[in-house]
Design a protein around this motif. Structure first.
Motif, PDB file in Angstrom:
ATOM      1  N   THR A  82     -17.695  -7.139   6.105  1.00  0.00           N
ATOM      2  CA  THR A  82     -17.086  -6.086   6.923  1.00  0.00           C
ATOM      3  C   THR A  82     -15.425  -6.259   7.011  1.00  0.00           C
ATOM      4  OG1 THR A  82     -19.193  -5.950   8.287  1.00  0.00           O
ATOM      5  CG2 THR A  82     -16.860  -5.050   9.296  1.00  0.00           C
ATOM      6  N   VAL A  83     -15.175  -7.441   7.304  1.00  0.00           N
ATOM      7  CA  VAL A  83     -13.684  -8.030   7.219  1.00  0.00           C
ATOM      8  C   VAL A  83     -13.121  -7.651   6.021  1.00  0.00           C
ATOM      9  CG1 VAL A  83     -11.900  -9.695   7.596  1.00  0.00           C
ATOM     10  CG2 VAL A  83     -13.789  -9.570   9.274  1.00  0.00           C
ATOM     11  N   TYR A  84     -13.791  -7.953   4.925  1.00  0.00           N
ATOM     12  CA  TYR A  84     -13.044  -7.581   3.524  1.00  0.00           C
ATOM     13  C   TYR A  84     -12.935  -6.066   3.363  1.00  0.00           C
ATOM     14  CZ  TYR A  84     -13.006 -12.417   1.885  1.00  0.00           C
ATOM     15  OH  TYR A  84     -12.924 -13.482   1.497  1.00  0.00           O
ATOM     16  N   GLU A  85     -13.890  -5.472   3.781  1.00  0.00           N
ATOM     17  CA  GLU A  85     -13.904  -4.113   3.650  1.00  0.00           C
ATOM     18  C   GLU A  85     -12.647  -3.151   4.614  1.00  0.00           C
ATOM     19  OE1 GLU A  85     -17.888  -3.020   4.837  1.00  0.00           O
ATOM     20  OE2 GLU A  85     -18.580  -3.037   2.649  1.00  0.00           O
ATOM     21  N   ARG A  86     -12.628  -3.904   5.714  1.00  0.00           N
ATOM     22  CA  ARG A  86     -11.696  -3.335   6.592  1.00  0.00           C
ATOM     23  C   ARG A  86     -10.151  -3.673   6.072  1.00  0.00           C
ATOM     24  NH1 ARG A  86     -12.349  -6.127  11.653  1.00  0.00           N
ATOM     25  NH2 ARG A  86     -14.462  -5.293  11.583  1.00  0.00           N
ATOM     26  N   GLU A  87     -10.051  -4.818   5.595  1.00  0.00           N
ATOM     27  CA  GLU A  87      -8.739  -5.419   4.870  1.00  0.00           C
ATOM     28  C   GLU A  87      -8.311  -4.424   3.632  1.00  0.00           C
ATOM     29  OE1 GLU A  87      -6.505  -9.173   3.071  1.00  0.00           O
ATOM     30  OE2 GLU A  87      -8.544  -9.541   3.906  1.00  0.00           O
ATOM     31  N   ILE A  88      -9.303  -4.013   3.140  1.00  0.00           N
ATOM     32  CA  ILE A  88      -8.850  -3.118   1.912  1.00  0.00           C
ATOM     33  C   ILE A  88      -8.581  -1.748   2.387  1.00  0.00           C
ATOM     34  CG2 ILE A  88     -10.020  -1.347   0.059  1.00  0.00           C
ATOM     35  CD1 ILE A  88     -12.014  -3.799  -0.610  1.00  0.00           C
ATOM     36  N   ASN A  89      -9.209  -1.279   3.529  1.00  0.00           N
ATOM     37  CA  ASN A  89      -8.579   0.077   4.122  1.00  0.00           C
ATOM     38  C   ASN A  89      -7.104  -0.131   4.569  1.00  0.00           C
ATOM     39  OD1 ASN A  89     -10.910   1.370   3.416  1.00  0.00           O
ATOM     40  ND2 ASN A  89     -11.768   0.898   5.502  1.00  0.00           N
ATOM     41  N   THR A  90      -6.938  -1.243   5.368  1.00  0.00           N
ATOM     42  CA  THR A  90      -5.527  -1.540   5.577  1.00  0.00           C
ATOM     43  C   THR A  90      -4.541  -1.864   4.556  1.00  0.00           C
ATOM     44  OG1 THR A  90      -6.538  -2.872   7.564  1.00  0.00           O
ATOM     45  CG2 THR A  90      -4.358  -3.337   7.282  1.00  0.00           C
ATOM     46  N   GLU A  91      -4.814  -2.586   3.694  1.00  0.00           N
ATOM     47  CA  GLU A  91      -3.873  -2.577   2.360  1.00  0.00           C
ATOM     48  C   GLU A  91      -3.849  -1.189   1.562  1.00  0.00           C
ATOM     49  OE1 GLU A  91      -2.112  -5.171   2.268  1.00  0.00           O
ATOM     50  OE2 GLU A  91      -3.188  -6.645   3.450  1.00  0.00           O
ATOM     51  N   LEU A  92      -4.723  -0.478   1.600  1.00  0.00           N
ATOM     52  CA  LEU A  92      -4.413   0.861   1.078  1.00  0.00           C
ATOM     53  C   LEU A  92      -3.433   1.693   1.869  1.00  0.00           C
ATOM     54  CD1 LEU A  92      -8.057   1.847  -0.321  1.00  0.00           C
ATOM     55  CD2 LEU A  92      -6.158   1.457  -1.400  1.00  0.00           C
ATOM     56  N   ALA A  93      -3.755   1.664   3.278  1.00  0.00           N
ATOM     57  CA  ALA A  93      -2.910   2.395   4.156  1.00  0.00           C
ATOM     58  C   ALA A  93      -1.379   1.880   3.903  1.00  0.00           C
ATOM     59  CB  ALA A  93      -3.412   2.246   5.515  1.00  0.00           C
ATOM     60  N   PHE A 142       4.138   2.109   1.552  1.00  0.00           N
ATOM     61  CA  PHE A 142       5.283   1.828   0.425  1.00  0.00           C
ATOM     62  C   PHE A 142       5.607   2.882  -0.269  1.00  0.00           C
ATOM     63  CE2 PHE A 142       3.797  -3.020   0.785  1.00  0.00           C
ATOM     64  CZ  PHE A 142       4.825  -2.852   2.093  1.00  0.00           C
ATOM     65  N   LYS A 143       4.550   3.543  -1.111  1.00  0.00           N
ATOM     66  CA  LYS A 143       4.796   4.948  -1.718  1.00  0.00           C
ATOM     67  C   LYS A 143       5.719   5.894  -0.968  1.00  0.00           C
ATOM     68  CE  LYS A 143       1.106   4.126  -4.747  1.00  0.00           C
ATOM     69  NZ  LYS A 143      -0.407   4.673  -5.315  1.00  0.00           N
ATOM     70  N   ASN A 144       5.408   6.257   0.044  1.00  0.00           N
ATOM     71  CA  ASN A 144       6.151   7.251   0.858  1.00  0.00           C
ATOM     72  C   ASN A 144       7.432   6.910   1.338  1.00  0.00           C
ATOM     73  OD1 ASN A 144       3.933   9.096   0.748  1.00  0.00           O
ATOM     74  ND2 ASN A 144       2.915   8.334   2.676  1.00  0.00           N
ATOM     75  N   GLU A 145       7.764   5.527   1.348  1.00  0.00           N
ATOM     76  CA  GLU A 145       9.061   5.015   1.727  1.00  0.00           C
ATOM     77  C   GLU A 145       9.998   4.784   0.344  1.00  0.00           C
ATOM     78  OE1 GLU A 145       8.228   1.689   3.788  1.00  0.00           O
ATOM     79  OE2 GLU A 145       7.974   2.426   5.565  1.00  0.00           O
ATOM     80  N   GLY A 146       9.260   4.908  -0.818  1.00  0.00           N
ATOM     81  CA  GLY A 146       9.913   4.936  -2.270  1.00  0.00           C
ATOM     82  C   GLY A 146      10.088   3.442  -2.174  1.00  0.00           C
ATOM     83  N   ALA A 147       9.070   2.511  -2.076  1.00  0.00           N
ATOM     84  CA  ALA A 147       9.503   0.984  -2.218  1.00  0.00           C
ATOM     85  C   ALA A 147       9.682   0.742  -3.774  1.00  0.00           C
ATOM     86  CB  ALA A 147       8.264   0.374  -1.827  1.00  0.00           C
ATOM     87  N   ASP A 148      10.303  -0.481  -4.073  1.00  0.00           N
ATOM     88  CA  ASP A 148      10.311  -0.903  -5.623  1.00  0.00           C
ATOM     89  C   ASP A 148       9.181  -1.241  -6.153  1.00  0.00           C
ATOM     90  OD1 ASP A 148      12.078  -2.004  -7.345  1.00  0.00           O
ATOM     91  OD2 ASP A 148      11.403  -4.146  -6.877  1.00  0.00           O
ATOM     92  N   ASP A 149       9.127  -0.808  -7.431  1.00  0.00           N
ATOM     93  CA  ASP A 149       7.773  -0.734  -8.409  1.00  0.00           C
ATOM     94  C   ASP A 149       7.264  -2.318  -8.215  1.00  0.00           C
ATOM     95  OD1 ASP A 149       7.974   1.425  -9.124  1.00  0.00           O
ATOM     96  OD2 ASP A 149       9.130   1.176 -10.880  1.00  0.00           O
ATOM     97  N   HIS A 150       8.281  -3.269  -8.070  1.00  0.00           N
ATOM     98  CA  HIS A 150       7.395  -4.723  -7.934  1.00  0.00           C
ATOM     99  C   HIS A 150       6.532  -4.793  -6.459  1.00  0.00           C
ATOM    100  CE1 HIS A 150       7.305  -9.005  -8.020  1.00  0.00           C
ATOM    101  NE2 HIS A 150       7.692  -9.031  -6.860  1.00  0.00           N
ATOM    102  N   VAL A 151       7.254  -4.323  -5.641  1.00  0.00           N
ATOM    103  CA  VAL A 151       6.364  -4.428  -4.235  1.00  0.00           C
ATOM    104  C   VAL A 151       5.242  -3.567  -4.489  1.00  0.00           C
ATOM    105  CG1 VAL A 151       6.614  -3.672  -1.849  1.00  0.00           C
ATOM    106  CG2 VAL A 151       8.649  -4.858  -2.789  1.00  0.00           C
TER     107      VAL A 151
END
Length: 110
Positions: free
Chosen positions: A24-35, A40-49
């Motif tokens: 359950t924690v791994y699944e929750r972590e995926i959702n957090t990291e996707l968000a 980062f994409k919306n903020e226009g972060a660097d490609d490396h990031v």
């Protein structure tokens, strides 16, 4: 808790409970990291990031099949143990193990 069978039941129950929580924690972590990646994409972060964030997400996704496999294995072990030790059915440990099996089954379904 003089009966060693009850001790084994408590141990097996704890293992299943921990593995269900881990999945359950791994699944929750995926959702957090996707968000976080979307942010980062919306903020226009660097490609490396962005690439590093995608790596983090892939690592989390790789952990889920292993967690699910281990949970399935221990789930079956506990289930068989409960079937074999029906004479412990009146104990609190047996009741708790049955409840954990129900919770773990829902974790396996997701």
């Amino acid at each position: 808790m003089a009966d060693p069978r009850i001790r084994q039941l408590v141990i097996k129950t704890g293992v299943v409970k921990r593995l269900a929580k881990e999945k359950t924690v791994y699944e929750r972590e995926i959702n957090t990291e996707l968000a976080r990646l979307d942010k980062f994409k919306n903020e226009g972060a660097d490609d490396h990031v962005l690439r590093k964030q995608e790596e983090v997400i892939q690592e989390c996704q790789m952990m889920i099949p292993d967690s699910k496999r281990r949970l399935q294995k221990e789930f079956e072990v506990l289930q068989k143990y409960l079937q074999d030790e029906l004479d412990l059915k009146e104990t609190e440990a047996y009741t708790k193990a049955s409840e954990v099996l129900v919770e773990a089954e829902s974790a396996l379904q997701s």
